[in-house]
Write an enzyme that holds these catalytic residues in place. Structure first.
Site, PDB file in Angstrom:
ATOM      1  CE1 TYR A 104      -3.700  -2.380  -0.030  1.00 29.30           C
ATOM      2  CE2 TYR A 104      -2.722  -3.305   1.955  1.00 29.30           C
ATOM      3  CZ  TYR A 104      -3.630  -3.383   0.918  1.00 29.30           C
ATOM      4  OH  TYR A 104      -4.459  -4.457   0.809  1.00 29.30           O
ATOM      5  N   PRO A 117     -11.157  -0.156  -3.037  1.00 26.91           N
ATOM      6  CG  PRO A 117     -11.079  -2.180  -1.944  1.00 26.91           C
ATOM      7  CD  PRO A 117     -10.589  -0.773  -1.838  1.00 26.91           C
ATOM      8  CG  HIS A 340      -7.382  -2.199   0.096  1.00 27.22           C
ATOM      9  ND1 HIS A 340      -7.437  -2.952   1.248  1.00 27.22           N
ATOM     10  CD2 HIS A 340      -7.707  -3.047  -0.907  1.00 27.22           C
ATOM     11  CE1 HIS A 340      -7.770  -4.200   0.944  1.00 27.22           C
ATOM     12  NE2 HIS A 340      -7.936  -4.278  -0.362  1.00 27.22           N
ATOM     13  CB  SER A 551     -11.800 -10.512  -3.126  1.00 30.58           C
ATOM     14  OG  SER A 551     -11.900 -10.539  -1.737  1.00 30.58           O
TER      15      SER A 551
END
Length: 623
Positions: A104, A117, A340, A551
């Protein structure tokens, strides 16, 4: 994101009326096991197995030689493994800091599309400003209700396979924000300590407001009070000609870091930015989306949640570095986008489930209200230089918006009840359908990523379930082969589902291969030894090039999470299996001629149906 028996809250720990029990969260955390470092040989054997379906025999032979070299007694592999084991003894979690940085904070592409997301919530039935603000008020009250459980440490502990899970992510998602840096970003969290955040940020028509959500006695504002405050915000932000300062957060991280430093030179700007960063979360009151037909409506909402539709629509109505942004548009479309770095999907969805339930509660009768102070408008002084930064960010964002293809597919023919009736894990069933769809489209298998939860361990995040296996390839190859009987195909399907189940169990217990390999690689960098050949091998590059990034994010709410592909020629696929239907969100880039989200959706639907027909036409075998 977990395997198919996803985290269930454990019923005994209901929120108590007693308020804070000292250190309950800490006590829970300290009782959790540490993330293990898997045995080196085990990981290398499993790595070779994972490569089998995705590379040629010749390449595999070459990699086998590199693996043998790597794990020679007294060799580099053993040294790196010992380094990892030492690190595991010294730290709370040998992986968590490294993962946060590499996955990240050091990732330089924009968070929009590439990292953050979105979630599409069911369309609400309001159609005007009144309904929008009433719903927003109720939603904010629901957020504050959940925040109370976090603050009092009364959140029910979740369990997976009878084991308690790490609850740390819940304590990172409110009152936090990402801060851009020239080489690496950082995260600030204002949830702890004396100076806890008391306000949220509300954005309307690209204008930001600081809205205090607590009364002077510390009680949260009620829906009625919040509604009045939101109405004041709405009425003082009717101009639509404002510079969309929030667009800056959509840029490449290095460009944004430069613009950020530039922006903060001015005292007023600095105060405004700090107010956004310190807020509990952001609520975006969006303009209605362009009208579209019902069949593409959900896909269009997904795009709105991921990027806001571009500079002409709602992208300026965001601060994408904020961990949580709830989005409510005038036409009833709503959802959220989250940064995220602090958290995976399941805690976000648990928060959402709580809020959605909360918004359905009837209003209680309210006492007469004392007048509330005017919410504070956050001012920005736009210099010519900042104006240029905004223009550049707009251009880059609009290119990204044009490039993202998102398709939300609600698969209505059956839900998770069907695979369960066949004694097959619903997650494994869906993953095999993805394998079949991909194989039919491209004629070969690809590296596939499915996230597995490591929350059984202290500060655990995720590892990778590699859904492409020797068994899955055998199954998809047999599916359209005339010389295999239905019984043989069905047996191969069940074997492949079983293999997926086993990999999932192995992953959630800390024995998958991806984070271990990454750890060995990062250990080599830290030890300043030359990079082992194993990580310079083309096979390693192929294994890490996830054309399918997937996912499972199960929710009680009939929603679906969505995210962008992780490679230029790949797909991002997220799904929420409900009992009688499955929500899918599929993304791809238009700039890649080989990928197409709608086509993938079509093949996926066919794969699911073909697999059902196959199982229904064959007796359950004695596998």
């Amino acid at each position: 994101m977990e395997g198919s028996d996803f985290a269930r809250p454990y019923g005994l720990l209901k929120p108590t009326a007693l308020g804070k029990i000292p250190g309950r969260f800490q006590l829970h955390q300290e009782a959790l096991p540490h993330l293990p470092v898997p045995p080196l040989q085990q990981t290398l054997d499993r790595y070779l197995l994972a490569l089998q379906p995705i590379i040629s025999e010749e390449e595999l032979n070459h990699t086998q030689e590199l693996v043998a070299e790597f794990c020679k007694p007294g060799g580099v592999g053993e040294r790196l493994q010992k380094g990892l084991e030492r690190r595991a003894k010294k730290t709370e979690n040998w992986l968590s800091d490294w993962w946060l940085k590499t996955a990240y904070l050091e990732y330089r592409l924009p968070v929009v599309v590439h990292s953050s997301p979105g979630v599409v919530l069911p369309k609400q039935d309001f159609l005007d400003r009144q309904g929008q603000l009433r719903f927003a008020a109720k939603l904010i009250e629901g957020i504050l209700d959940f925040k109370t459980m976090i603050d009092n440490e009364t959140l029910p502990v979740e369990y997976l396979g009878g084991k308690p899970l790490c609850m740390n992510q819940y304590y990172q998602i409110l009152s936090s924000c990402r801060i851009p840096g020239p080489k690496r970003d950082s995260i600030v969290n204002y949830a702890k300590g004396k100076k806890q955040s008391r306000h949220i940020t509300v954005v309307h028509n690209f204008q930001f407001f600081e809205l205090d959500v607590y009364n002077s006695d510390g009680s949260p504002l009620t829906t009625d009070q919040l509604f009045i405050q939101l109405e004041k915000i709405w009425n003082t932000s009717l101009q639509t000609n404002k510079e969309p300062i929030g667009i800056l957060t959509t840029n490449h991280r290095n460009s944004w870091a430069k613009a950020y430093n530039n922006l903060l030179k001015d005292k007023t700007n600095k105060e405004s930015v700090r107010a956004i960063e310190k807020s509990i979360c952001t609520v975006c009151l969006d303009a209605p989306m362009p009208r579209v037909s019902d069949d593409i409506y959900k896909s269009r909402v997904a795009a709105q949640m991921l990027h806001g539709g571009g500079s002409r629509w709602n992208s300026g109505n965001r601060w994408f570095d904020k961990t949580l942004q709830f989005i409510i548009a005038e036409d009833g479309s709503c959802g959220l986008v989250y940064e995220h770095a602090p958290s995976e999907g399941p805690p976000i969805v648990a928060l959402l489930d709580h809020i959605v339930e909360y918004t359905k509660k009837p209003e209680l009768v309210r006492s007469p209200m004392s007048p509330l102070p005017m919410p504070k408008k956050l001012r920005f002084n736009i210099t010519p230089e900042i104006k240029t930064d905004i223009e550049k960010a707009k251009q880059n964002l609009n290119i990204m918006v044009e490039d993202l293809d998102v398709k939300v597919m609600v698969f209505h023919q059956f839900g998770k009840a069907f695979p369960k009736s066949e004694n097959i894990s619903p997650d494994a069933f869906i993953q095999l359908a993805l394998q079949l769809a991909y194989y039919r489209m491209y004629g070969h298998a690809c590296a596939t990523y499915e996230s597995a939860s490591l929350r059984m361990f202290r500060l655990g995040r995720t590892d990778t379930i590699r859904s492409t296996s020797v068994q899955s390839l055998k199954f998809v190859q047999s599916m359209d082969s005339p010389d295999k009987s239905d019984q043989e195909k069905a047996d191969l399907l069940r074997r492949a589902a079983q293999a997926h189940r086993e990999y999932t169990d192995m992953a959630i217990r800390g024995n998958a291969i991806d984070r271990h390999l990454l750890g060995l690689k990062l250990q080599a960098i830290e030890d300043l030894v030359s990079m082992p050949e194993l990580f310079m091998d083309t096979a390693y590059a192929v294994a890490m090039h996830f054309n399918l990034s997937t996912s499972q994010v199960p929710a009680k709410t009939d929603c679906v999470m969505c995210f962008g592909p992780v490679v230029p020629d790949g797909y991002g696929i997220c799904y929420n299996p409900m009992d009688e239907h499955i929500n899918f969100a599929i993304s791809a880039f238009n700039s890649c001629a080989d990928t197409n989200a709608a086509q993938m959706a079509h093949y996926l639907e066919k794969a699911l149906l073909d697999m059902r027909i196959l199982l229904q036409s064959t007796p359950k075998s004695k596998l």
